[in-house]
Design an enzyme around this catalytic site. Structure first.
Site, mmCIF file in Angstrom:
data_model
loop_
_atom_site.group_PDB
_atom_site.id
_atom_site.type_symbol
_atom_site.label_atom_id
_atom_site.label_comp_id
_atom_site.label_asym_id
_atom_site.label_seq_id
_atom_site.Cartn_x
_atom_site.Cartn_y
_atom_site.Cartn_z
ATOM 1 N N TYR A 144 -7.057 19.913 10.173
ATOM 2 C CA TYR A 144 -7.142 18.692 9.339
ATOM 3 C C TYR A 144 -7.809 17.374 10.030
ATOM 4 O O TYR A 144 -7.489 17.241 11.108
ATOM 5 C CB TYR A 144 -5.957 18.489 8.712
ATOM 6 C CG TYR A 144 -5.646 17.364 7.897
ATOM 7 C CD1 TYR A 144 -5.099 15.998 8.322
ATOM 8 C CD2 TYR A 144 -6.235 17.350 6.576
ATOM 9 C CE1 TYR A 144 -5.163 15.127 7.300
ATOM 10 C CE2 TYR A 144 -6.106 16.276 5.640
ATOM 11 C CZ TYR A 144 -5.491 15.096 6.080
ATOM 12 O OH TYR A 144 -5.559 13.876 5.322
ATOM 13 N N ASP A 239 -11.339 16.150 17.743
ATOM 14 C CA ASP A 239 -10.634 15.210 16.870
ATOM 15 C C ASP A 239 -9.319 15.153 17.522
ATOM 16 O O ASP A 239 -8.323 16.073 17.554
ATOM 17 C CB ASP A 239 -10.392 15.860 15.590
ATOM 18 C CG ASP A 239 -9.296 15.132 14.638
ATOM 19 O OD1 ASP A 239 -9.264 15.312 13.271
ATOM 20 O OD2 ASP A 239 -8.732 14.101 15.179
ATOM 21 N N LYS A 267 -3.694 7.102 15.266
ATOM 22 C CA LYS A 267 -2.235 7.309 15.558
ATOM 23 C C LYS A 267 -1.841 6.409 16.758
ATOM 24 O O LYS A 267 -1.752 5.146 16.538
ATOM 25 C CB LYS A 267 -1.626 8.827 15.627
ATOM 26 C CG LYS A 267 -1.913 9.472 14.479
ATOM 27 C CD LYS A 267 -1.784 10.913 14.388
ATOM 28 C CE LYS A 267 -1.978 11.698 13.263
ATOM 29 N NZ LYS A 267 -0.806 11.547 12.154
HETATM 30 P P1 KE4 Z 1 -5.374 9.322 8.981
HETATM 31 O O1 KE4 Z 1 -6.677 9.067 8.257
HETATM 32 O O2 KE4 Z 1 -4.278 9.674 8.082
HETATM 33 O O3 KE4 Z 1 -5.110 7.993 9.957
HETATM 34 O O4 KE4 Z 1 -5.692 10.410 10.133
HETATM 35 C C1 KE4 Z 1 -6.228 11.680 9.681
HETATM 36 C C2 KE4 Z 1 -6.226 12.492 10.565
HETATM 37 C C3 KE4 Z 1 -7.464 13.103 11.247
HETATM 38 N N1 KE4 Z 1 -7.383 14.222 12.143
HETATM 39 C C4 KE4 Z 1 -6.089 14.610 12.636
HETATM 40 C C5 KE4 Z 1 -5.887 15.722 13.785
HETATM 41 C C6 KE4 Z 1 -4.704 14.331 11.954
HETATM 42 O O5 KE4 Z 1 -3.642 15.018 12.129
HETATM 43 C C7 KE4 Z 1 -4.795 13.204 10.885
HETATM 44 C C8 KE4 Z 1 -3.975 12.825 9.934
HETATM 45 N N2 KE4 Z 1 -2.637 13.501 10.170
HETATM 46 C C9 KE4 Z 1 -1.482 13.782 9.296
HETATM 47 C C10 KE4 Z 1 -0.191 14.500 9.900
HETATM 48 N N3 KE4 Z 1 -0.564 15.443 10.792
HETATM 49 C C11 KE4 Z 1 -1.238 12.628 8.605
HETATM 50 C C12 KE4 Z 1 0.067 12.284 7.831
HETATM 51 C C13 KE4 Z 1 -0.452 11.909 6.369
HETATM 52 O O6 KE4 Z 1 -1.375 12.310 5.799
HETATM 53 O O7 KE4 Z 1 0.644 11.249 5.607
#
Ligand code: KE4
Length: 430
Positions: A144, A239, A267
């Protein structure tokens, strides 16, 4: 457990926010309960709207490697706040932060800050397309990369949990430029990258998957990916939104010694405030506006409060011994967790690297998305609810990670392990 205030908040929230939450996985749909609303958090503890205390292993989905309300982060944000919240103009803190990030992440020569991981990854693939003049993006099943259109094809976090194979609203002609292939499969990887019918701009990968549960890649697979992309002039994007500053100061690329062309961060880098970043080779990054033709922008990019939080976080994790101490704490926890699981009649598989891990409710190795999808999500839901009753806050999804933080005390980790043993015993009696 009294959840009166959370229930009332959720009822009201559902009237004014889709699903009552600002991000789907928080709704706890896949674990069969309504969400608890958090009032505050400190160290390894979160406290909900009804005053219930929980030991937190979600860590805001990764950012809280220092634990919640770390005094240095709080102080830095308070000091920055006194000077204003946003200027839409460059600040010294962005320069210091960029310098520290480039000094920490081995492959980064230049970096651009944005406000989320999604912004970082969508910008990185736009840059790869602009730099190479090609359109195809290769991703991996179960990985993701945020919710930009190009990525919502058989994604991991959120989508896999909700069982949505892609998403309505993503135009077909976007999807035709994204190809998703199995993680950890060298044969399909080589066949795909060498297919000269595909004008591949980039490959984007989580160098350790965290969104189908934790899956550590075979090093031969990751090494082959680097070799093939270098040979074929394909941009390799790591990523590291989860793994950056998590697995080592320099993330997975430092831990594995495999250097991407571009890296996406999020994060942890924001210390809990909204920060994403993408960066890499100067030769590539200089194609980004205003120096280059590839456009990317953001009103709150490099926000001074977020930079202050990020700087305080960075200075703390850069202290000698920080990662060694976290690794040793995580080793002890994982070893004891494995012992508990081995004594249980409930089939589980523990995938772990550093301070991130997932206990899959399945009886066979989990090395890719299809294997992860075999996990018993109903049983995970029971486990989640039982752990909550024991005062332990796990990710409300089988397909996420459990994070150990620097703030978790031995007593808190002991309590969690005891709760896990109790939960597995109850599951075996069910
Ligand atoms: P954000 O747009 O949520 O800050 O980041 C997206 C993203 C991109 N790449 C990786 C590897 C990620 O894990 C994420 C976002 N992670 C999820 C949970 N694993 C965020 C939680 C949510 O969507 O509320």
């Amino acid at each position: 457990m009294n959840t009166t205030h959370s229930a009332a908040l959720f009822e009201k929230a559902c009237q004014v926010i889709p699903g009552g939450v600002n991000s789907p996985v928080r709704a706890c749909k896949s674990v069969g309960c309504d969400p608890l609303f958090v009032a505050r958090a400190e160290g390894g503890i979160v406290i909900d709207a009804d005053g219930n205390e929980f030991i937190d292993f979600v860590g805001s989905w990764g950012p809280m490697i220092l634990g919640h309300s770390h005094p240095d982060v709080t102080k830095a944000v308070q000091e920055a706040l006194a000077n204003g919240t946003s200027f839409g103009a460059p600040t010294a803190s962005e320069v210091e932060m960029a310098d520290l990030v480039c000094d920490s992440v081995p492959s980064m020569e230049k970096v651009r800050f944005v406000s989320s991981g999604t912004e970082a990854t969508m910008s990185a693939i736009r840059l790869a397309r602009g730099y190479t003049g090609r359109n195809m993006v290769i991703k991996f099943d179960g990985c993701y990369h945020g919710h930009a259109d190009s990525f919502l094809v058989k994604a991991g976090s959120g989508v896999a949990t909700l069982g949505i194979p892609g998403s309505p609203g993503v135009p077909d002609d976007i999807v035709k430029n994204t190809l998703s292939i199995p993680y950890n499969n060298i044969e399909i990887l080589e066949k795909t990258l060498r297919d000269d019918q595909l004008d591949i701009a980039c490959v984007i990968i989580e160098p350790v998957a965290g969104n189908m549960g934790v899956i550590v890649p075979d090093m031969a697979f990751l090494q082959k990916l680097r070799e093939l992309t270098a040979e074929l002039g394909i941009i390799l994007i790591f990523d590291e939104v989860i793994t950056g500053f998590r697995l080592a100061l320099g993330g997975a690329q430092e831990r594995f010694g495999i250097m991407p062309d571009l890296t996406c961060l999020g994060k942890i880098i924001g210390g809990g405030l909204p920060v994403g970043a993408y960066g890499g080779k100067k030769e590539i990054m200089d194609h980004i506006a205003p120096d280059g033709p590839v456009y990317q922008a953001g009103t709150l990019s490099g926000n001074p409060l977020a930079m202050a939080a990020g700087l305080a976080m960075l200075k703390t994790v850069r202290k000698p011994g920080f990662y060694q101490e976290l690794e040793e704490k995580s080793d002890r926890f994982a070893e004891r967790l494995a012992e508990i699981a081995a004594k249980s009649s409930i089939p589980t598989v523990l995938n772990r690297i550093g301070s991130m891990m997932t206990c899959f409710f399945t009886d066979s190795p989990v090395t890719d998305f299809d294997a992860a999808m075999q996990a018993d999500t109903d049983r995970y839901g029971q486990h989640f609810r039982q752990m909550l009753d024991c005062g332990i806050w796990l990710a409300p999804s089988q397909f996420e990670a459990l994070f150990i933080s620097a703030a978790h005390t031995p007593e808190q980790l002991d309590k969690a392990l005891t709760a896990i043993a109790t939960s597995l015993a109850r599951l075996s009696e069910a």
